[in-house]
Design a protein around this motif. Structure first.
Motif, PDB file in Angstrom:
ATOM      1  N   VAL A 276     -21.198  33.130  12.271  1.00 38.46           N
ATOM      2  CA  VAL A 276     -20.040  32.325  12.695  1.00 38.46           C
ATOM      3  C   VAL A 276     -19.380  32.954  13.920  1.00 38.46           C
ATOM      4  N   ALA A 277     -19.204  34.275  13.904  1.00 34.85           N
ATOM      5  CA  ALA A 277     -18.579  34.954  15.048  1.00 34.85           C
ATOM      6  C   ALA A 277     -19.412  34.752  16.313  1.00 34.85           C
ATOM      7  N   ALA A 278     -20.745  34.855  16.191  1.00 37.78           N
ATOM      8  CA  ALA A 278     -21.609  34.647  17.357  1.00 37.78           C
ATOM      9  C   ALA A 278     -21.508  33.201  17.853  1.00 37.78           C
ATOM     10  N   ALA A 279     -21.476  32.244  16.921  1.00 38.79           N
ATOM     11  CA  ALA A 279     -21.358  30.836  17.311  1.00 38.79           C
ATOM     12  C   ALA A 279     -20.032  30.572  18.010  1.00 38.79           C
ATOM     13  N   GLU A 280     -18.953  31.168  17.508  1.00 41.40           N
ATOM     14  CA  GLU A 280     -17.645  30.956  18.139  1.00 41.40           C
ATOM     15  C   GLU A 280     -17.583  31.607  19.521  1.00 41.40           C
ATOM     16  N   ARG A 281     -18.179  32.798  19.663  1.00 39.45           N
ATOM     17  CA  ARG A 281     -18.233  33.422  20.990  1.00 39.45           C
ATOM     18  C   ARG A 281     -19.000  32.547  21.977  1.00 39.45           C
ATOM     19  N   THR A 282     -20.099  31.976  21.503  1.00 38.80           N
ATOM     20  CA  THR A 282     -20.932  31.158  22.384  1.00 38.80           C
ATOM     21  C   THR A 282     -20.229  29.846  22.730  1.00 38.80           C
ATOM     22  N   LEU A 283     -19.517  29.263  21.774  1.00 38.79           N
ATOM     23  CA  LEU A 283     -18.723  28.060  22.066  1.00 38.79           C
ATOM     24  C   LEU A 283     -17.691  28.333  23.152  1.00 38.79           C
ATOM     25  N   THR A 284     -17.022  29.471  23.036  1.00 35.85           N
ATOM     26  CA  THR A 284     -16.022  29.837  24.048  1.00 35.85           C
ATOM     27  C   THR A 284     -16.676  29.983  25.414  1.00 35.85           C
ATOM     28  N   ALA A 285     -17.839  30.636  25.443  1.00 37.79           N
ATOM     29  CA  ALA A 285     -18.527  30.843  26.718  1.00 37.79           C
ATOM     30  C   ALA A 285     -19.006  29.520  27.315  1.00 37.79           C
ATOM     31  N   LEU A 286     -19.459  28.581  26.467  1.00 43.90           N
ATOM     32  CA  LEU A 286     -19.897  27.273  26.961  1.00 43.90           C
ATOM     33  C   LEU A 286     -18.733  26.470  27.525  1.00 43.90           C
ATOM     34  N   GLY A 287     -17.571  26.586  26.878  1.00 45.98           N
ATOM     35  CA  GLY A 287     -16.413  25.812  27.297  1.00 45.98           C
ATOM     36  C   GLY A 287     -16.473  24.384  26.791  1.00 45.98           C
ATOM     37  N   THR A 288     -15.355  23.691  26.890  1.00 47.60           N
ATOM     38  CA  THR A 288     -15.287  22.313  26.373  1.00 47.60           C
ATOM     39  C   THR A 288     -16.124  21.342  27.188  1.00 47.60           C
ATOM     40  N   ASP A 289     -16.524  21.750  28.393  1.00 49.20           N
ATOM     41  CA  ASP A 289     -17.351  20.876  29.230  1.00 49.20           C
ATOM     42  C   ASP A 289     -18.838  21.186  29.088  1.00 49.20           C
ATOM     43  N   GLY A 290     -19.183  22.094  28.184  1.00 42.46           N
ATOM     44  CA  GLY A 290     -20.584  22.448  27.984  1.00 42.46           C
ATOM     45  C   GLY A 290     -21.379  21.289  27.413  1.00 42.46           C
ATOM     46  N   PRO A 291     -22.709  21.397  27.420  1.00 43.90           N
ATOM     47  CA  PRO A 291     -23.560  20.312  26.906  1.00 43.90           C
ATOM     48  C   PRO A 291     -23.157  19.908  25.485  1.00 43.90           C
ATOM     49  N   ALA A 292     -22.977  18.614  25.269  1.00 46.51           N
ATOM     50  CA  ALA A 292     -22.473  18.125  23.980  1.00 46.51           C
ATOM     51  C   ALA A 292     -23.418  18.477  22.838  1.00 46.51           C
ATOM     52  N   GLU A 293     -24.727  18.419  23.094  1.00 49.32           N
ATOM     53  CA  GLU A 293     -25.686  18.696  22.025  1.00 49.32           C
ATOM     54  C   GLU A 293     -25.589  20.154  21.581  1.00 49.32           C
ATOM     55  N   LEU A 294     -25.447  21.075  22.544  1.00 48.74           N
ATOM     56  CA  LEU A 294     -25.322  22.489  22.186  1.00 48.74           C
ATOM     57  C   LEU A 294     -24.008  22.741  21.456  1.00 48.74           C
ATOM     58  N   ARG A 295     -22.916  22.147  21.939  1.00 52.75           N
ATOM     59  CA  ARG A 295     -21.633  22.337  21.284  1.00 52.75           C
ATOM     60  C   ARG A 295     -21.667  21.785  19.859  1.00 52.75           C
ATOM     61  N   ALA A 296     -22.302  20.635  19.675  1.00 54.08           N
ATOM     62  CA  ALA A 296     -22.368  20.046  18.333  1.00 54.08           C
ATOM     63  C   ALA A 296     -23.143  20.952  17.379  1.00 54.08           C
ATOM     64  N   ARG A 297     -24.250  21.513  17.846  1.00 53.68           N
ATOM     65  CA  ARG A 297     -25.030  22.406  16.973  1.00 53.68           C
ATOM     66  C   ARG A 297     -24.251  23.676  16.641  1.00 53.68           C
ATOM     67  N   LEU A 298     -23.541  24.220  17.600  1.00 55.13           N
ATOM     68  CA  LEU A 298     -22.734  25.416  17.329  1.00 55.13           C
ATOM     69  C   LEU A 298     -21.614  25.100  16.349  1.00 55.13           C
ATOM     70  N   LEU A 299     -20.946  23.964  16.544  1.00 49.30           N
ATOM     71  CA  LEU A 299     -19.868  23.576  15.629  1.00 49.30           C
ATOM     72  C   LEU A 299     -20.408  23.334  14.221  1.00 49.30           C
ATOM     73  N   ALA A 300     -21.570  22.688  14.129  1.00 41.95           N
ATOM     74  CA  ALA A 300     -22.172  22.463  12.810  1.00 41.95           C
ATOM     75  C   ALA A 300     -22.542  23.789  12.156  1.00 41.95           C
ATOM     76  N   THR A 301     -23.010  24.743  12.949  1.00 38.61           N
ATOM     77  CA  THR A 301     -23.346  26.063  12.408  1.00 38.61           C
ATOM     78  C   THR A 301     -22.099  26.747  11.858  1.00 38.61           C
ATOM     79  N   VAL A 302     -21.001  26.683  12.598  1.00 38.78           N
ATOM     80  CA  VAL A 302     -19.745  27.259  12.109  1.00 38.78           C
ATOM     81  C   VAL A 302     -19.375  26.630  10.766  1.00 38.78           C
ATOM     82  N   ALA A 303     -19.513  25.319  10.663  1.00 33.44           N
ATOM     83  CA  ALA A 303     -19.137  24.624   9.425  1.00 33.44           C
ATOM     84  C   ALA A 303     -20.053  25.004   8.268  1.00 33.44           C
ATOM     85  N   VAL A 304     -21.359  25.018   8.503  1.00 36.63           N
ATOM     86  CA  VAL A 304     -22.311  25.281   7.419  1.00 36.63           C
ATOM     87  C   VAL A 304     -22.238  26.734   6.964  1.00 36.63           C
TER      88      VAL A 304
END
Length: 645
Positions: A329-357
């Motif tokens: 989860v910590a790695a996924a959150e770090r990567t989400l921050t690095a991608l930013g809100t304008d990052g590719p939607a598919e990558l952000r969705a997979r990272l967010l789903a990983t945080v949830a699961v």
């Protein structure tokens, strides 16, 4: 309970909240007992270690510290019962905690495993990452603490160098150059570190830099210490000059000699996870190693894909390896921050789903639960916008795991399970079709519809044959034991002994997998308690039963079964609210039943309020693995006790 001393001394509850240990002396007593392992420390030794010049009443003060620590470490221990964590033994005290709940012991054990086998690399990596500063950092001025700090710092440096050597053996030298360069700068007298840096440079294709590093080491040793390099450095220099094959990473059997990068490693880990059993345990470790390897490349998109590629369905609301899950989860959150809100939607969705699961609801604080639930909702919204069914079922898996926000939501979870099943069936995603069936089995079980639950169990078993999902028949075996238990309370049904035998068979099958400790611990004991309640019998009081995380809710009823009513009342008074997970209806029902038997009106009223939304469900049925009978029974008891009917 978890105790950390690799940094400032602290204790954390299972939900991650800190324990108030008291003042500096209290923490030092705890730290000194941690340093002793499980060995007893005599009172005289503790006094001498705490005070350079012990005061007149030093022993009395020590006893006061110990008493306060016992209250902090075991707040739910009933009066006049012996402590189980900080115990009196002979002329002193000892700490009785599993080694994996103390960070310094986890580190020492991980180091020992890594010395024996390369398979210990992942555990060593995690143990090194757990250091928050110098050991016993806030225990100052004590000779024993300084000795321990010195010893553990030497082990930490050894661990860092062993980790580097194992990674070099696996061909990861290019990723280690900067890390080892900083290491030799900080510790220039550690000769093995120079050799590791030279090997890393050589693997990175920088032979000239590797030779220059070895010459720097020779010059430093000669100028500062008047020593020549050891045989290891001399042999390494000769091998680099001659291009010896011994510098190449050794081949490993399981990869057929192919060096795997993080993408391939996580794909293999995903495949192994779906096989279950021991392979599932190893896959989780390999997955974390792949994530860390990807992060070290500095490639954000690669890291996001590696984290999100592990789309393994998750059914249970308690993690099997909470530390590993937190690291992902910590790695996924770090990567989400690095991608930013304008990052590719598919990558952000997979990272967010990983945080949830990976953020299982039973293991979270309230804040973590809110963040994980938000991640699940965002992942679902992005997946629907993208129209990607594989991504949507992963996001819905996260939605399901965070759908335990209160009792009584089985019907809502069935809707989620039905959508997962429909998507997975239409788009040929068989592993998620299994998940959809199991979610629907749980929902039907919670609603008391055993015919529907049995149909889902049979369909899941048929899918498991083609997907080689070995855990499915283990889970459906538990469901069949649950169904037998329910029928044992009906006229003409099987006996309670038959139901107990079915639970024991299911328990043996689950124990053999060794892959799901988050599900396994306490399940059998809770199932037997439910069976006894179905037949209006007292709770099982066998001291060998492992109640696992369910002990606080079962303990008052166990004490009542032993005719210890006042102790049961005290235990009920400190029983917490159940975690928001598969077992919340069952645990609230246990609280309601104990409160009714003891005439504790406020507690009964609290339990009744929690249970009303679940009045049509079966306590424990949400698990699909056990039952305490209809919630309505326990709700009626609680309302009658509270004077609400």
């Amino acid at each position: 309970m978890r105790i950390d001393v690799l940094g400032a001394v602290r204790a954390l509850r299972d939900d991650g909240t800190p324990v108030d240990l008291g003042g500096p002396r209290h923490r030092e007593v705890l730290a000194r007992l941690v340093a002793a392992g499980a060995r007893m420390v005599p009172t005289d030794t503790l006094v001498d270690d705490l005070w350079a010049e012990p005061p007149v009443r030093a022993v009395g003060a020590l006893r006061t510290f110990v008493a306060a620590l016992r209250r902090a470490l075991e707040p739910d221990r009933p009066p006049r019962t012996p402590p189980r964590v900080l115990v009196t033994e002979g002329p002193g005290y000892a700490l009785r905690l599993p080694r994996d709940t103390v960070d310094v012991h986890r580190f020492e054990d991980a180091l020992a495993r890594a010395r024996r086998t390369p398979d210990g690399l992942t555990d060593l990596d995690a143990a090194l990452a757990g250091w928050r500063g110098p050991a016993y950092a806030d225990v100052t001025g004590s000779a024993w603490a300084q000795r321990e700090r010195t010893r553990l710092e030497e082990l930490r440096l050894e661990g860092m160098e062993l980790r580097a050597r194992l990674l070099l053996d696996a061909g990861a030298g290019a990723q280690l150059v900067a890390e080892l360069g900083a290491h030799v700068t900080e510790h220039p007298w550690r000769e093995p570190a120079w050799g590791l840096l030279a090997r890393a440079l050589h693997q990175a294709g920088r032979q000239a830099d590797a030779l220059a590093t070895l010459r720097r080491a020779r010059t430093m040793l000669a100028d500062q210490l008047g020593l020549d390099p050891g045989a290891g450095l001399r042999r390494l220099e000769a091998d680099i000059l001659s291009g010896a094959t011994t510098l190449q990473p050794p081949r490993t059997v399981w990869t057929a000699g192919v060096r795997l990068g993080p993408r391939t490693t996580v794909e293999l880990a995903r495949t192994l996870a779906l096989a279950g059993g021991d392979a599932l345990v190893h896959s989780r470790r390999d997955r974390l190693a792949a994530v860390r390897a990807a992060e070290r490349t500095g490639d954000i998109a690669l890291t996001a894909r590696v984290i999100g590629a592990y789309d393994v369905p998750a059914l249970w609301s308690r993690a099997d390896d909470p530390e590993q899950s937190r690291a992902v989860v910590a790695a996924a959150e770090r990567t989400l921050t690095a991608l930013g809100t304008d990052g590719p939607a598919e990558l952000r969705a997979r990272l967010l789903a990983t945080v949830a699961v990976e953020s299982r609801s039973a293991d979270l604080s309230a804040l973590e639960r809110r963040r994980a639930g938000q991640a699940a909702r965002e992942a679902e919204a992005l997946a629907r916008e993208l129209g990607d069914p594989a991504l949507l079922v992963l996001a819905l898996n996260g939605v399901f795991l965070h759908s335990f926000t209160r009792p009584g939501l089985a019907a809502a979870r069935d809707v989620t399970g039905a959508e997962i099943l429909d998507l997975a069936t239409r788009h040929e995603l068989p592993n998620f079709a299994v998940l959809g069936r199991l979610i629907r089995l749980q929902s039907a079980s919670a609603l008391g519809d055993l015919d529907a639950a049995t149909a889902h169990a049979e369909a899941a078993e048929q899918l498991a044959v083609s997907t080689e999902a070995s855990l499915v028949p283990v889970l459906t075996g538990w469901y069949r034991a649950r169904a037998t238990a329910a029928r044992s309370a009906e006229p003409g049904g099987p006996t309670a002994a038959t139901a107990a035998a079915h639970y024991r068979t299911a328990e043996s099958a689950l124990a053999e997998t060794a892959a799901m400790p988050g599900l396994h611990r306490g399940l059998f004991a809770l199932a037997l308690l439910g069976l006894r309640l179905l037949h209006d019998r007292p709770a099982p009081a066998d001291p060998a039963l492992d109640w696992g995380p369910y002990r606080p809710w079962a303990h008052p009823l166990v004490l009542l079964a032993q005719n210890r009513a006042e102790e049961a009342r005290a235990a009920l008074a400190v029983t917490p609210e159940p975690p928001l997970d598969h077992m919340q209806e069952a645990l609230w029902s246990l609280t309601a039943h104990a409160a009714a038997r003891l005439g504790e009106r406020p507690t009964a009223a609290r339990a009744a309020t929690a249970l009303r939304p679940a009045r049509t469900e079966h306590a424990g049925g949400t698990s699909g693995m056990l039952t305490l009978g209809p919630v309505a029974r326990y709700l009626a008891e609680a309302e009658a006790c509270a004077g609400e009917r």
